[in-house]
Design a protein around this motif. Structure first.
Motif, PDB file in Angstrom:
ATOM      1  N   ARG A  11      59.666 -16.201   5.274  1.00 50.87           N
ATOM      2  CA  ARG A  11      59.336 -14.820   5.659  1.00 50.87           C
ATOM      3  C   ARG A  11      59.592 -13.869   4.493  1.00 50.87           C
ATOM      4  O   ARG A  11      60.604 -13.965   3.816  1.00 50.87           O
ATOM      5  N   ARG A  12      58.652 -12.976   4.242  1.00 43.91           N
ATOM      6  CA  ARG A  12      58.859 -11.942   3.222  1.00 43.91           C
ATOM      7  C   ARG A  12      58.386 -10.616   3.798  1.00 43.91           C
ATOM      8  O   ARG A  12      57.502 -10.578   4.660  1.00 43.91           O
ATOM      9  N   SER A  13      58.914  -9.529   3.304  1.00 41.06           N
ATOM     10  CA  SER A  13      58.454  -8.217   3.761  1.00 41.06           C
ATOM     11  C   SER A  13      57.033  -7.978   3.267  1.00 41.06           C
ATOM     12  O   SER A  13      56.723  -8.259   2.102  1.00 41.06           O
ATOM     13  N   ARG A  15      53.963  -5.103   2.868  1.00 38.33           N
ATOM     14  CA  ARG A  15      53.817  -3.643   2.788  1.00 38.33           C
ATOM     15  C   ARG A  15      52.363  -3.194   2.657  1.00 38.33           C
ATOM     16  O   ARG A  15      52.103  -2.042   2.324  1.00 38.33           O
ATOM     17  N   TYR A  80      66.531   8.199  -3.980  1.00 36.64           N
ATOM     18  CA  TYR A  80      65.509   7.592  -3.109  1.00 36.64           C
ATOM     19  C   TYR A  80      65.003   8.623  -2.094  1.00 36.64           C
ATOM     20  O   TYR A  80      63.799   8.725  -1.830  1.00 36.64           O
ATOM     21  N   TYR A  97      52.993   2.372   5.976  1.00 37.74           N
ATOM     22  CA  TYR A  97      52.192   1.365   5.246  1.00 37.74           C
ATOM     23  C   TYR A  97      50.847   1.085   5.910  1.00 37.74           C
ATOM     24  O   TYR A  97      50.341  -0.039   5.830  1.00 37.74           O
ATOM     25  N   CYS A 137      57.596  -5.465   8.088  1.00 34.85           N
ATOM     26  CA  CYS A 137      58.583  -4.870   7.161  1.00 34.85           C
ATOM     27  C   CYS A 137      59.449  -3.887   7.935  1.00 34.85           C
ATOM     28  O   CYS A 137      58.930  -3.059   8.702  1.00 34.85           O
ATOM     29  N   TRP A 138      60.736  -3.999   7.759  1.00 30.16           N
ATOM     30  CA  TRP A 138      61.685  -3.037   8.348  1.00 30.16           C
ATOM     31  C   TRP A 138      61.422  -1.694   7.666  1.00 30.16           C
ATOM     32  O   TRP A 138      61.274  -1.632   6.430  1.00 30.16           O
ATOM     33  N   LEU A 139      61.422  -0.607   8.432  1.00 31.43           N
ATOM     34  CA  LEU A 139      61.284   0.728   7.835  1.00 31.43           C
ATOM     35  C   LEU A 139      62.466   1.585   8.243  1.00 31.43           C
ATOM     36  O   LEU A 139      62.767   1.717   9.429  1.00 31.43           O
ATOM     37  N   ASN A 140      63.092   2.168   7.261  1.00 29.18           N
ATOM     38  CA  ASN A 140      64.343   2.880   7.538  1.00 29.18           C
ATOM     39  C   ASN A 140      64.207   4.385   7.678  1.00 29.18           C
ATOM     40  O   ASN A 140      65.191   5.059   7.941  1.00 29.18           O
ATOM     41  N   GLN A 141      62.998   4.929   7.510  1.00 27.95           N
ATOM     42  CA  GLN A 141      62.874   6.397   7.557  1.00 27.95           C
ATOM     43  C   GLN A 141      63.242   6.949   8.935  1.00 27.95           C
ATOM     44  O   GLN A 141      64.058   7.856   9.042  1.00 27.95           O
TER      45      GLN A 141
END
Ligand SMILES: Cc1cc2nc3c(=O)[nH]c(=O)nc-3n(C[C@H](O)[C@H](O)[C@H](O)COP(=O)(O)O)c2cc1C
Length: 193
Positions: A11-13, A15, A80, A97, A137-141
């Protein structure tokens, strides 16, 4: 290699996503996999809000963008965050994304297990998605901005309970990119025998 292990290791993120929506039955399987994650005292106090409606996705994105624009930049602001605020100046900026599916995991504000419970649920969902050929993909916003007033308005609109905050969110869809190989693993393992 065992299929479950292989799924974890490959598994990979992702985007960048194709426009095609994921199958309804796959979304159900992914959400079910999330609901089987271990959780403190078996409370299952989380809520999974899956958004596939284009207008609602735009609304989420716009709430994130406007909230970022409301944050004052001071010398201590993390670079960031500064880069996100700069990105938000562009009214076409997309923080999701361009993924066709976005899942928000909310949970009780005042439950000490809520963060690990939610993260484990998202981990399960990401692995289930990968095994079905779906990228994520995990998104942290959204979690990072969850206490901001504009985001609360959004959460109310999405029927996320008033005693919940967002602990994690994840985009999903069919990959439109070949992800980079996993970075080499750091030396973090210490076995005491
Ligand atoms: C708590 C957490 C927050 C993350 N936030 C973001 C994010 O906001 N945007 C993003 O593109 N990726 C985000 N990621 C994905 C990580 O960058 C990614 O998992 C990491 O670089 C390892 O790559 P891999 O998932 O391909 O193995 C996040 C991952 C986690 C677990």
């Amino acid at each position: 290699m065992d299929k479950v292990l292989e799924n974890i290791l490959t598994r990979r993120s992702i985007r960048a996503f194709k426009d095609d929506q994921i199958l309804e039955e796959d979304l159900s399987t992914i959400l079910m996999a999330g609901s089987y994650a271990p959780n403190g005292m078996g409370m299952q106090s989380w809520k999974f809000t899956a958004i596939q409606n284009e207008r609602t996705l735009k609304k989420v994105n716009e709430a994130i963008r406007k909230t970022l624009l409301s944050i004052p930049v001071v010398p201590e602001t993390h670079p960031y965050v500064v880069s996100l605020i700069e990105k938000a100046q562009d009214e076409n900026a997309d923080f999701l994304y361009h993924a066709p599916t976005f899942i928000i995991v909310s949970n009780l504000k005042d439950n000490g297990n809520a963060m690990p419970d939610s993260a484990l649920a998202i981990g399960n969902m990401m692995l289930a998605a990968h095994s079905l050929g779906i990228g994520s993909c995990w998104l942290n916003q959204l979690p990072g901005l969850t206490h901001m007033p504009l985001i609360r308005v959004l959460l109310n609109d999405l029927d996320i309970p008033a005693n919940h905050i967002v602990y994690g969110s994840v985009v999903m869809g069919y990959a439109a990119e070949e992800p980079k190989p996993a970075s080499p693993r750091k030396e973090v393992i210490h076995i005491i025998r």
